[in-house]
Design an enzyme around this catalytic site. Structure first.
Site, PDB file in Angstrom:
ATOM      1  N   TYR A   1      -6.070   4.391  -3.149  1.00 43.70           N
ATOM      2  CA  TYR A   1      -6.130   2.928  -3.291  1.00 43.70           C
ATOM      3  C   TYR A   1      -7.126   2.572  -4.389  1.00 43.70           C
ATOM      4  O   TYR A   1      -8.290   2.942  -4.300  1.00 43.70           O
ATOM      5  CB  TYR A   1      -6.577   2.257  -1.993  1.00 43.70           C
TER       6      TYR A   1
ATOM      7  N   ALA B   1       4.538  -6.090   7.882  1.00 40.31           N
ATOM      8  CA  ALA B   1       5.646  -5.913   6.933  1.00 40.31           C
ATOM      9  C   ALA B   1       5.327  -6.572   5.593  1.00 40.31           C
ATOM     10  O   ALA B   1       6.113  -7.368   5.067  1.00 40.31           O
ATOM     11  CB  ALA B   1       6.946  -6.451   7.518  1.00 40.31           C
TER      12      ALA B   1
END
Length: 315
Positions: free
Chosen positions: A53, A215
């Protein structure tokens, strides 16, 4: 709120994990620090990140999230108040790539340095690597555990057969075993976890910490038509969800929101928290307002009928 034991380990965590993928990417230093402060103040206990990341961003090389978290840990003095989870396996570098033993060793040292800590509470294999024998991977993790640099190891994005073979090998050869699984799992994406993988985690008491719990923001309700896709950098991913089971899931969530007064994000996370095998879902936030919206999910108890309606809508 009751802390939950993470699988068969001695770690206990709140039923929501803070995703760190946004730190140093869509959340700058001030926003990241504010989110982290609010998460801990609200009873949060585990922060999830990865060495990769946010290497996908132009000009980034990976490690940005860990660095930001490390700066916050130093500034806040809260290292002993939180558990830190990070991952190896997607960012190539010193020692090779993926789960090469030399790569695991080098990546762990780099993560520890960026985080400014002497230990990683939960260290994941970020993805499977069938090019390296599983005993070599587990032995490499074992050296970190023996050195006190890692407390518990986990697997992310593993299929059931590979998770099972790794656990069987660990038992047979006295190697450290994966105590945690991090799969993609949410109301509109269930096929990667439900079935054999979920059943195995329940049987083996492997703690499950699902990612993409919202999501990528779809389950907050902000993407209800193609006109909404431009609201964030993740909007482009929403067309397939909306065309699939997205609309019936949102309808079921809307009905429960009317019944409970809870937000859609809280309902989506509460459904995950109630699923067999799941210890805590992972969700990220770029503002204190978003964190304040997420935290009540930890104590929201949906009725059996509400859980069933959500499950059926997303089937």
């Amino acid at each position: 709120m009751t802390l939950r034991r993470l699988g068969s380990t001695d770690l206990k965590i709140a039923p929501l994990v803070l995703g760190g993928n946004v730190f140093g990417w869509t959340a700058d230093r001030a926003a990241s620090f504010a989110v982290l402060d609010a998460f801990v103040a609200g009873g949060g206990t585990m922060i999830d990140t990865a060495d990769v990341y946010s290497a996908w961003v132009d000009g980034h090389q990976g490690g940005e999230s860990e660095t930001m978290i490390g700066e916050w840990l130093k500034a806040s003095g809260k290292r002993d108040d939180v558990l830190i989870a990070t991952k190896v396996g997607m960012l190539p570098g010193e020692g090779g790539e993926k789960l090469a033993p030399a790569r695991i060793a080098a990546a762990a040292e780099a993560s520890l340095k960026r985080l400014g800590t002497d230990r990683i509470d939960l260290y994941y294999a970020h993805q499977d690597d069938d090019a390296v024998p599983q005993d070599e991977v587990l032995t490499a993790f074992g050296k970190l555990v023996d050195a006190g640099k890692v407390r518990v190891i986990g697997a992310s994005n593993f299929h059931a057969a590979r998770l099972k073979s790794a656990v069987d090998l660990a038992k047979a050869d006295g190697l450290p075993r994966y105590h945690v699984l991090q799969p993609e799992y949410n109301l509109v994406s269930r096929h990667k976890f439900e079935g054999e993988l979920q059943d195995y985690c329940v049987a083996e008491n492997i703690g499950v910490l699902p990612y993409y719990g919202l999501a990528s923001g779809f389950l907050t309700g902000k993407y209800r038509s193609p006109d909404d896709f431009g609201q964030s950098v993740r909007g482009g991913r929403m067309a397939d969800v909306l065309a699939g089971n997205g609309k019936p899931v949102l309808a079921a969530m809307d009905a429960i929101a009317e019944q409970t007064g809870a937000t859609l994000a809280q309902i989506a996370l509460a459904w995950l928290i109630a699923q067999p095998g799941v210890t805590a879902p992972i969700a990220s936030a770029t503002s204190v307002k978003q964190i304040e919206d997420l935290m009540p999910a930890m104590t929201l108890e949906l009725t059996d009928a509400q859980l069933e309606s959500l499950t059926n809508a997303g089937a």
